[in-house]
Write a protein that holds these residues in place. Structure first.
Motif, PDB file in Angstrom:
ATOM      1  N   ILE A   1       0.841  -1.193   0.000  1.00 53.96           N
ATOM      2  CA  ILE A   1       0.000   0.000   0.000  1.00 53.96           C
ATOM      3  C   ILE A   1       0.879   1.247   0.000  1.00 53.96           C
ATOM      4  CG2 ILE A   1      -1.906  -1.111   1.216  1.00 53.96           C
ATOM      5  CD1 ILE A   1      -0.936   0.315   3.776  1.00 53.96           C
ATOM      6  N   ASP A   2       0.299   2.358  -0.422  1.00 56.76           N
ATOM      7  CA  ASP A   2       0.945   3.666  -0.299  1.00 56.76           C
ATOM      8  C   ASP A   2       0.681   4.157   1.118  1.00 56.76           C
ATOM      9  OD1 ASP A   2       1.756   6.290  -0.347  1.00 56.76           O
ATOM     10  OD2 ASP A   2       0.667   6.823  -2.174  1.00 56.76           O
ATOM     11  N   ALA A   3       1.705   4.054   1.971  1.00 55.72           N
ATOM     12  CA  ALA A   3       1.513   4.360   3.393  1.00 55.72           C
ATOM     13  C   ALA A   3       1.053   5.788   3.620  1.00 55.72           C
ATOM     14  CB  ALA A   3       2.808   4.095   4.158  1.00 55.72           C
ATOM     15  N   SER A   4       1.420   6.701   2.721  1.00 55.66           N
ATOM     16  CA  SER A   4       1.010   8.098   2.907  1.00 55.66           C
ATOM     17  C   SER A   4      -0.492   8.285   2.760  1.00 55.66           C
ATOM     18  CB  SER A   4       1.734   8.995   1.904  1.00 55.66           C
ATOM     19  OG  SER A   4       1.302   8.734   0.580  1.00 55.66           O
ATOM     20  N   THR A   5      -1.161   7.315   2.147  1.00 51.35           N
ATOM     21  CA  THR A   5      -2.623   7.399   1.987  1.00 51.35           C
ATOM     22  C   THR A   5      -3.357   6.571   3.025  1.00 51.35           C
ATOM     23  OG1 THR A   5      -2.764   5.504   0.476  1.00 51.35           O
ATOM     24  CG2 THR A   5      -2.290   7.665  -0.501  1.00 51.35           C
ATOM     25  N   GLY A   6      -2.632   5.950   3.939  1.00 51.25           N
ATOM     26  CA  GLY A   6      -3.254   5.065   4.916  1.00 51.25           C
ATOM     27  C   GLY A   6      -4.189   5.806   5.852  1.00 51.25           C
ATOM     28  N   ARG A   7      -5.341   5.222   6.109  1.00 51.61           N
ATOM     29  CA  ARG A   7      -6.320   5.794   7.019  1.00 51.61           C
ATOM     30  C   ARG A   7      -6.834   4.687   7.949  1.00 51.61           C
ATOM     31  NH1 ARG A   7      -4.363   9.365   4.559  1.00 51.61           N
ATOM     32  NH2 ARG A   7      -5.380  11.193   3.590  1.00 51.61           N
ATOM     33  N   THR A   8      -6.756   4.944   9.250  1.00 46.94           N
ATOM     34  CA  THR A   8      -7.374   4.044  10.221  1.00 46.94           C
ATOM     35  C   THR A   8      -8.882   4.252  10.173  1.00 46.94           C
ATOM     36  OG1 THR A   8      -5.439   4.013  11.649  1.00 46.94           O
ATOM     37  CG2 THR A   8      -7.554   3.446  12.655  1.00 46.94           C
ATOM     38  N   LEU A   9      -9.612   3.191  10.043  1.00 49.49           N
ATOM     39  CA  LEU A   9     -11.064   3.281   9.983  1.00 49.49           C
ATOM     40  C   LEU A   9     -11.649   3.142  11.384  1.00 49.49           C
ATOM     41  CD1 LEU A   9     -11.745   1.087   6.817  1.00 49.49           C
ATOM     42  CD2 LEU A   9     -11.756   3.583   6.976  1.00 49.49           C
ATOM     43  N   THR A  10     -12.658   3.944  11.653  1.00 50.03           N
ATOM     44  CA  THR A  10     -13.362   3.867  12.933  1.00 50.03           C
ATOM     45  C   THR A  10     -14.833   3.606  12.697  1.00 50.03           C
ATOM     46  OG1 THR A  10     -13.712   6.264  12.974  1.00 50.03           O
ATOM     47  CG2 THR A  10     -11.729   5.422  14.067  1.00 50.03           C
ATOM     48  N   PHE A  11     -15.487   3.184  13.764  1.00 50.79           N
ATOM     49  CA  PHE A  11     -16.912   2.883  13.726  1.00 50.79           C
ATOM     50  C   PHE A  11     -17.540   3.567  14.933  1.00 50.79           C
ATOM     51  CE2 PHE A  11     -14.453  -0.393  11.731  1.00 50.79           C
ATOM     52  CZ  PHE A  11     -15.142  -0.697  10.564  1.00 50.79           C
ATOM     53  N   ASN A  12     -18.300   4.616  14.657  1.00 51.92           N
ATOM     54  CA  ASN A  12     -18.849   5.447  15.738  1.00 51.92           C
ATOM     55  C   ASN A  12     -17.733   5.961  16.648  1.00 51.92           C
ATOM     56  OD1 ASN A  12     -21.498   4.999  14.817  1.00 51.92           O
ATOM     57  ND2 ASN A  12     -21.628   3.095  15.986  1.00 51.92           N
ATOM     58  N   GLY A  13     -16.616   6.294  16.020  1.00 50.85           N
ATOM     59  CA  GLY A  13     -15.499   6.873  16.747  1.00 50.85           C
ATOM     60  C   GLY A  13     -14.553   5.877  17.380  1.00 50.85           C
ATOM     61  N   ARG A  14     -14.851   4.586  17.292  1.00 50.86           N
ATOM     62  CA  ARG A  14     -13.996   3.569  17.901  1.00 50.86           C
ATOM     63  C   ARG A  14     -13.253   2.786  16.832  1.00 50.86           C
ATOM     64  NH1 ARG A  14     -18.702   3.647  20.939  1.00 50.86           N
ATOM     65  NH2 ARG A  14     -19.659   2.033  19.661  1.00 50.86           N
ATOM     66  N   THR A  15     -12.040   2.337  17.168  1.00 48.77           N
ATOM     67  CA  THR A  15     -11.219   1.619  16.189  1.00 48.77           C
ATOM     68  C   THR A  15     -11.584   0.144  16.083  1.00 48.77           C
ATOM     69  OG1 THR A  15      -9.527   1.270  17.885  1.00 48.77           O
ATOM     70  CG2 THR A  15      -9.270   3.195  16.437  1.00 48.77           C
TER      71      THR A  15
END
Length: 449
Positions: free
Chosen positions: A143-157
């Protein structure tokens, strides 16, 4: 008799009336906004227009996870055994635990904000997701690490997906271009039970022990599959005029015989055509095919009639459906000893799908059934049913448009059989070249209007 008494209401004293007037005026002044406050109040922001850019249809019935799905049944006596599956899939594990699953999907539309949905449609147990991550793919598992996004669900990981439910992630800001490969990674810390899957993804998925959700690449020892696990869709924020086309079908829509990781299924190629035309750049495509699926009866997944709400109506931005289904209904009914399917039965199923599209303001393209002579379940009676159904699709006027896949796939010298250059060897699933011919058969003017 005594005369009835009349109660006269006397006016309140002047002092009392003055007191009430003061209270009413004070209350009005306290609740009414001043002119300056009205001018300063911000206008309500317009809602974001979400559209499905990629989606897949998932199996809702248990399957034998120990052997590859899609392997052909034993041939009938006196027939030639079929060739092996075009894409022999590895067996699906009975469960995952303390593992990361990285899946690669291709967008059809782009946008500045992205979200995914996860589904636990198959299992009766909750699914615990310990981490989820999204990034632009660099090929393979990288992956392109600069585009990495942690996904959350209702604010939680992390999130627990209830049995039979689908959950949306919180949106993340990431500029995703059309026709771009995006890697979605999920980490499951505990035993999951049988995974909810799309069996024939025709894309490589990487699985490794431990949490590698945000890793730049998966470990070298990662196991690979050609299936999607729990991932249901990827949506983008798009301009108000943007919408998507959902292709409802079986393995011929799924892209069963096309090259893995090449995006050669006809829905993917239609998305490329739409993007290349200035008039239709705002139109995406999501592939809702399931290999082995039927219009009327359950088999490989529940029937198209039964999954219509989940796979069509639940996708944001769907304005058109392309319906290609029925060849499995014809073959399975003739193959397993039940009464052969009649054209009227299949047409009744089509009309139910058409009516449901109409009820939700969705337009529908009818696709003619492609030839299959040579494969083991083909019969003369089945061919007669296919021809009758195709004649109805072409002439009934019930569809908003018709794409004649049969006309572009069949061999003019032998109309019940596929053109040799389109046949990968199984006589029923068009290859990359055949899928390109199918994508080219659409009149893009339909989607301009």
């Amino acid at each position: 008799m005594n005369a009835p008494r009349v109660l006269a209401l006397r006016p309140a004293p002047a002092s009392v009336r003055r007191s009430w007037l003061v209270l009413v005026l004070c209350a009005s002044l306290a609740t009414a906004p001043t002119a300056s406050a009205q001018l300063a109040a911000p206008a309500a922001s317009a809602p974001e227009h979400w559209v499905s850019s990629w989606a897949t249809a998932q199996l809702l019935l248990p399957m034998n996870l120990a052997r590859p799905a899609g392997a052909p049944p034993a041939p009938r006596p006196g027939t030639v055994p079929p060739p092996p599956p075009i894409v022999p899939p590895p067996p699906i594990p009975e469960r995952f635990a303390d593992q990361t699953i990285r899946m690669v999907v291709r967008t059809s539309l782009g946008g500045p904000r992205v979200r995914i949905s996860l589904s636990q449609m198959l299992n009766a147990e909750p699914l615990e997701v310990g981490a989820a991550h999204l990034a632009i793919s660099k090929g393979g598992s990288a992956i392109d690490a600069s585009t990495g996004r942690t996904l959350t669900f209702n604010g939680r990981t992390s999130v627990v997906v209830s049995p039979g439910a689908l959950v949306l992630s919180d949106p993340v800001d990431l500029e995703v271009a059309p026709l771009t490969d995006v890697a979605v990674s999920i980490y499951v810390p505990k035993a999951t039970g049988a995974p909810t899957i799309h069996r024939h993804a025709i894309r490589t998925t990487y699985v490794a022990g431990g949490n590698h959700a945000s890793a730049a690449a998966m470990p070298a020892e990662a196991t690979t599959f050609v299936s999607y696990f729990w991932l249901s869709s990827l949506d983008v924020v798009a301009p108000p005029e943007a919408y998507t086309i959902a292709t409802l079908g079986d393995s011929i829509t799924d892209g069963y015989a096309t090259t893995v990781d090449a995006n050669r299924a006809w829905p993917a190629l239609l998305a490329e055509r739409l993007r290349a035309d200035e008039r239709t750049r705002h139109v995406g495509v999501v592939n809702q095919g399931i290999s082995g699926n039927q219009v009327l009866r359950h088999g490989a997944g529940v029937s198209m009639l039964a999954r219509f709400d989940r796979d069509i109506l639940s996708r944001p931005g769907v304005r058109w459906v392309v319906l290609l289904g029925g060849i499995n209904d014809i073959n399975f009914r003739g193959r397993f000893g039940t009464s052969p399917l009649t054209p009227e039965e299949l047409i009744d199923g089509y009309q139910q799908i058409i009516d449901r599209c109409r009820a939700h303001g969705i337009r529908i393209v009818g696709a003619t059934l492609t030839p299959q002579e040579g494969q083991t379940t083909a019969t003369e009676q089945g061919e007669a049913t296919r021809q009758a159904v195709n004649a109805w699709i072409r002439t009934s006027g019930r569809f908003d448009a018709v794409v004649d896949f049969d006309a572009v796939i069949r061999d003019p010298a032998r109309p019940a059989r596929m053109k040799p250059e389109f046949d990968p060897g199984d006589f029923i699933h068009p290859n990359d070249l055949g899928n390109a011919a199918m994508a080219a058969a659409f009149d893009l003017e339909w989607f301009v209007r």
